[in-house]
Design an enzyme around this catalytic site. Structure first.
Site, PDB file in Angstrom:
ATOM      1  N   ARG A  66       0.860  -1.187   0.000  1.00  8.94           N
ATOM      2  CA  ARG A  66       0.000   0.000   0.000  1.00  8.94           C
ATOM      3  C   ARG A  66       0.890   1.229   0.000  1.00  8.94           C
ATOM      4  NH1 ARG A  66      -4.001  -1.050   4.918  1.00  8.94           N
ATOM      5  NH2 ARG A  66      -2.011  -1.313   5.941  1.00  8.94           N
ATOM      6  N   ASN A  84      -4.763   6.927   3.222  1.00  5.74           N
ATOM      7  CA  ASN A  84      -4.660   6.160   4.454  1.00  5.74           C
ATOM      8  C   ASN A  84      -3.229   6.177   4.953  1.00  5.74           C
ATOM      9  OD1 ASN A  84      -6.116   4.255   6.319  1.00  5.74           O
ATOM     10  ND2 ASN A  84      -4.311   3.042   5.799  1.00  5.74           N
ATOM     11  N   GLU A  85      -3.048   6.717   6.132  1.00  5.56           N
ATOM     12  CA  GLU A  85      -1.721   6.751   6.751  1.00  5.56           C
ATOM     13  C   GLU A  85      -0.663   7.171   5.723  1.00  5.56           C
ATOM     14  OE1 GLU A  85      -1.156   2.997   8.786  1.00  5.56           O
ATOM     15  OE2 GLU A  85      -2.327   3.714  10.484  1.00  5.56           O
ATOM     16  N   GLU A 102      -8.310   4.907  14.268  1.00  7.37           N
ATOM     17  CA  GLU A 102      -8.105   3.455  14.249  1.00  7.37           C
ATOM     18  C   GLU A 102      -7.436   3.025  15.540  1.00  7.37           C
ATOM     19  OE1 GLU A 102      -5.788   1.675  11.134  1.00  7.37           O
ATOM     20  OE2 GLU A 102      -6.656   2.974   9.612  1.00  7.37           O
ATOM     21  N   TRP A 105       0.518  -7.200  12.415  1.00  3.56           N
ATOM     22  CA  TRP A 105       1.829  -6.799  11.907  1.00  3.56           C
ATOM     23  C   TRP A 105       2.913  -6.812  12.994  1.00  3.56           C
ATOM     24  CZ3 TRP A 105       2.693  -2.503  14.808  1.00  3.56           C
ATOM     25  CH2 TRP A 105       1.571  -1.782  15.234  1.00  3.56           C
ATOM     26  N   GLU A 150      -4.491  -9.068   5.677  1.00  2.00           N
ATOM     27  CA  GLU A 150      -4.860  -8.805   7.075  1.00  2.00           C
ATOM     28  C   GLU A 150      -5.883  -9.818   7.604  1.00  2.00           C
ATOM     29  OE1 GLU A 150      -3.861  -4.504   8.107  1.00  2.00           O
ATOM     30  OE2 GLU A 150      -5.233  -4.280   6.440  1.00  2.00           O
ATOM     31  N   HIS A 172      -6.044 -10.090  11.401  1.00  3.67           N
ATOM     32  CA  HIS A 172      -6.148  -8.883  12.227  1.00  3.67           C
ATOM     33  C   HIS A 172      -7.453  -8.904  13.016  1.00  3.67           C
ATOM     34  CE1 HIS A 172      -6.032  -4.702  13.474  1.00  3.67           C
ATOM     35  NE2 HIS A 172      -4.811  -4.605  12.974  1.00  3.67           N
TER      36      HIS A 172
HETATM   37  C1  GLA Z   1      -3.065   0.650   9.763  1.00  4.44           C
HETATM   38  C2  GLA Z   1      -3.892   0.814   8.513  1.00  4.44           C
HETATM   39  C3  GLA Z   1      -5.075  -0.096   8.447  1.00  4.44           C
HETATM   40  C4  GLA Z   1      -4.699  -1.479   8.898  1.00  4.44           C
HETATM   41  C5  GLA Z   1      -4.125  -1.387  10.276  1.00  4.44           C
HETATM   42  C6  GLA Z   1      -3.779  -2.727  10.864  1.00  4.44           C
HETATM   43  O1  GLA Z   1      -3.464   1.412  10.797  1.00  4.44           O
HETATM   44  O2  GLA Z   1      -4.337   2.133   8.369  1.00  4.44           O
HETATM   45  O3  GLA Z   1      -5.546  -0.113   7.132  1.00  4.44           O
HETATM   46  O4  GLA Z   1      -3.764  -2.031   8.014  1.00  4.44           O
HETATM   47  O5  GLA Z   1      -2.944  -0.649  10.230  1.00  4.44           O
HETATM   48  O6  GLA Z   1      -3.334  -2.606  12.177  1.00  4.44           O
END
Ligand code: GLA
Length: 667
Positions: free
Chosen positions: A112, A150-151, A309, A317, A357, A360
């Site tokens: 990503r 995202n991030e 989040e 991870w 994931e 998760h």
């Molecule tokens: C990050 C991402 C999410 C997901 C989480 C998993 O925060 O933004 O999409 O991958 O990690 O912990």
């Protein structure tokens, strides 16, 4: 105080990825969301490739249906621009979108954020899709918030390709003005690295590990700005089509972050964070508190922010992704709320069965509604609903601050340094821990902050500091406050050049103490101080010049010399801590400082009972979170919002439990 209204009360929800599930599952999803009290979901965050199926060909049908379904069920949408994950067809057609690592390796598709912030091709395609998304949903009543990418930086924080090199030079021209200024700032006379033309400047590349510190720091700053520019470009497109507020999910924690979020936060309608506790962190609730205090510290006017989040259990991870202990989902979420988040959200709503994931944790785990996690998720939803009136209130004004700065962290951790194993997060977190265990609130703030409201300002390992910031910090003891500076703070200026005349150059005069030699300790080496504490990692030779020694070195060639010093300045004091004190010694010192500075405790309680107040126009709200395994007694009175009953003045917070008291006496 409140600028955006995302829900009637506090926000509750998580990432929702309906595209991973058959249509019939969606009905169960919304039914269970309602059961849990979910009122906002982040939708479409990785849904570029499932909407734009081929170049310019879009099938919105599933997204249309999902938005409508959520709307009809009263669940708000935090609509994401899906630009973190470019579609396969785009990456295949333009593989050079991908970022290049320092060693020249171009990251292939498959992860990503696999895009270079300087790629014009990526930018063009991304903005085209964002515009289409915003045109389609910008006025939809379900859309409460925009979530850009995202991030940002998670995977592409630094790109070292030729395109980024050119972009970096343009940035440098704006920042520094001339090549002479670059040469001077970076000290390129060393090793004969003088630049005669702009084209000779490259991002730090290769593996030799000895980059020019000035070049390195400027490249870090450029990289942060390059990603911010992308965020702003998407935001501009969204705002053209929609009045909904815009934010992006940051990754703010204890150490140096991938980008300088403090400079990003003012560009968000509500600052948003993703926070995951380290499963092997014995004090994860304090790590969480640090991150939350840092979010508040960077949010303009200390406005409420949003936990975008977190996890209900093991992430996937980390090395060994252990579940949370019973009670932690509630305590951790309310810990963020106590410190200013106007809600709690998770990654993700329903646990995936496939994809990267697949293991998760989620609000709705693989084991479904009979799981402990689900019961706690429902319990948390009930709690948040009962706390609706807390939305928009401010966290009580802190009297203590800890100064953190990503530039200082990047500078500390890169290149040839006196000690190459120091992690930037360590000292800030150790000092925060000492106040946290005493129920003393502190803001974690960037160095450009206004320090006037603080009685105690702690400056831990702030290696790099600009003169204007140093000036405002030096003013703290002059006006009667307490300033505490640790080793490796103020050693370099904003260009990452050493300030001469004795360490720490930016602060030695106000401290009345200076050092001339660093003695980082070897692995396993320990040095005793004369107060009985034992130091690892860092010591230095200190000289007094107006300060008194509070404690000294008892061993090594530094024996007899000062280790911790204090200079009284009128009603104020300036402290220097020249050694990496163990946490117990920091705790003792912080107790003394807090007592001397008269720092208010939210309540008087044992360490591990976390207590923080939010204050509204009519009421104050005392959050009491018991992270210990024994019941804790505190003195407070009012209505317990979670039970609806009056409580206090002597009240018990059960082991592992939480109470939120709307206090009888407004603060
Ligand atoms: C990050 C991402 C999410 C997901 C989480 C998993 O925060 O933004 O999409 O991958 O990690 O912990």
């Amino acid at each position: 105080m409140e600028r955006v209204r995302l829900a009637d009360g506090l926000v509750y929800g998580g990432d929702y990825n309906p595209e991973q599930w058959p249509r019939e599952t969606w009905d169960e999803d919304v039914r269970l969301m309602r059961e849990a009290g979910v009122n906002l979901v982040t939708l479409g965050v990785f849904a570029w490739g499932t909407v734009e199926l081929a170049d310019g060909e879009r099938d919105w049908s599933w997204l249309d249906e999902a938005v409508l379904l959520l709307y009809e069920n009263g669940i708000g949408v935090d609509l994401a621009t899906p630009t973190a994950a470019p579609p396969q067809w785009l990456l295949t057609a333009h593989p050079d979108i991908a970022p290049v690592l320092a060693d020249g390796y171009r990251e292939p598709a498959g992860g990503r954020n696999a895009w270079c912030p300087a790629s014009e091709v990526y930018r063009r395609y991304a903005l085209r899709h964002v515009a289409a998304l915003a045109e389609r949903y910008g006025a939809h009543p379900a859309v409460r918030l925009w979530h850009v990418g995202n991030e940002l930086g998670g995977g592409n924080a630094r790109c070292h390709c030729d395109r980024s090199a050119a972009d970096f030079r343009t940035w440098l021209q704006k920042q520094r003005g001339s090549l002479e200024a670059v040469n001077a700032a970076w000290g390129t006379a060393q090793w004969g690295h003088r630049y005669g033309s702009w084209d000779e400047i490259m991002p730090p590349r290769g593996r030799h590990g000895a980059p020019n510190p000035g070049l390195h720091l400027d490249f870090e700053r450029y990289s942060s700005d390059a990603l911010l520019a992308h965020y702003l470009a998407e935001k501009e497109v969204l705002e053209r089509h929609s009045a909904a507020p815009v934010t992006t999910n940051m990754m703010v924690g204890a150490g140096a972050q991938v980008v300088d979020y403090a400079s990003w936060a003012p560009h968000t309608a509500i600052a948003a964070n993703d926070h995951y506790t380290g499963v092997n962190d014995p004090l994860r609730e304090q790590d969480l508190a640090f991150a939350a205090d840092r979010m508040r510290g960077m949010s303009p006017d200390r406005r409420p922010w949003l936990l975008m989040e977190s996890s209900t259990g093991g992430p996937s991870w980390q090395r060994r992704n252990r579940a949370k202990d019973p009670g932690e989902i509630v305590r951790h979420s309310l810990g963020h709320v106590a410190r200013g988040s106007d809600g709690a959200m998770f990654f993700q709503w329903r646990a995936s069965t496939s994809g990267a994931e697949q293991f998760h944790s989620a609000m709705l785990p693989h084991s479904g509604t009979r799981s402990r996690v689900w019961k706690e998720v429902v319990e948390l939803g009930r709690h948040l609903a009962k706390l609706a009136e807390v939305r928009g209130t401010a966290v009580e004004g802190a009297k203590a601050a800890i100064v953190v700065d990503d530039a200082a962290g990047w500078a500390l951790q890169h290149g040839l340094k006196p000690h190459r194993g120091l992690s930037y997060g360590r000292e800030p977190r150790t000092w925060h821990r000492a106040l946290w265990r005493r129920q003393v609130l502190c803001d974690v703030v960037p160095p450009g902050s206004d320090f006037d409201a603080y009685d105690l300002v702690i400056v831990p390992t702030l290696l790099v500091v600009g003169e204007a910031d140093a000036e405002r910090l030096r003013a703290v003891p002059e006006r009667g406050g307490t300033l505490l500076v640790t080793y490796l703070s103020g050693v370099c200026d904003a260009d990452n050049q050493v300030l001469t005349g004795g360490f720490p150059g930016a602060f030695r005069e106000v401290l009345g103490a200076w050092s001339d030699e660093f003695y980082p300790l070897q692995e396993g080496e320990r040095v005793a101080l004369d107060d009985g504490s034992v130091v690892e990692d860092w010591t230095e030779r200190v000289h007094l010049d107006g300060a008194e020694a509070v404690c000294g070195y008892a061993a090594s060639s530094l024996a007899g010399g000062p280790a911790v010093t204090r200079r009284v300045i009128g009603d104020g004091a300036a402290w220097y801590v020249s050694a990496a004190l163990p946490p117990e010694a920091v705790d003792r010192l912080a107790d003394r400082l807090a007592a001397e500075a008269g720092l208010p405790r939210a309540v008087e309680a044992e360490p591990g009972l976390e207590a923080v107040r939010r204050v509204g126009d009519d009421h104050s709200y005392l959050f009491l979170l018991n992270h210990t395994d024994t019941d804790q007694n505190v003195t407070a009175a009012g209505r317990d919002l979670l039970t609806g009953e009056d409580a206090g003045p002597a009240l018990t917070v059960p082991a592992g439990g939480v109470r939120v008291i709307r206090e009888s006496v407004n603060r």
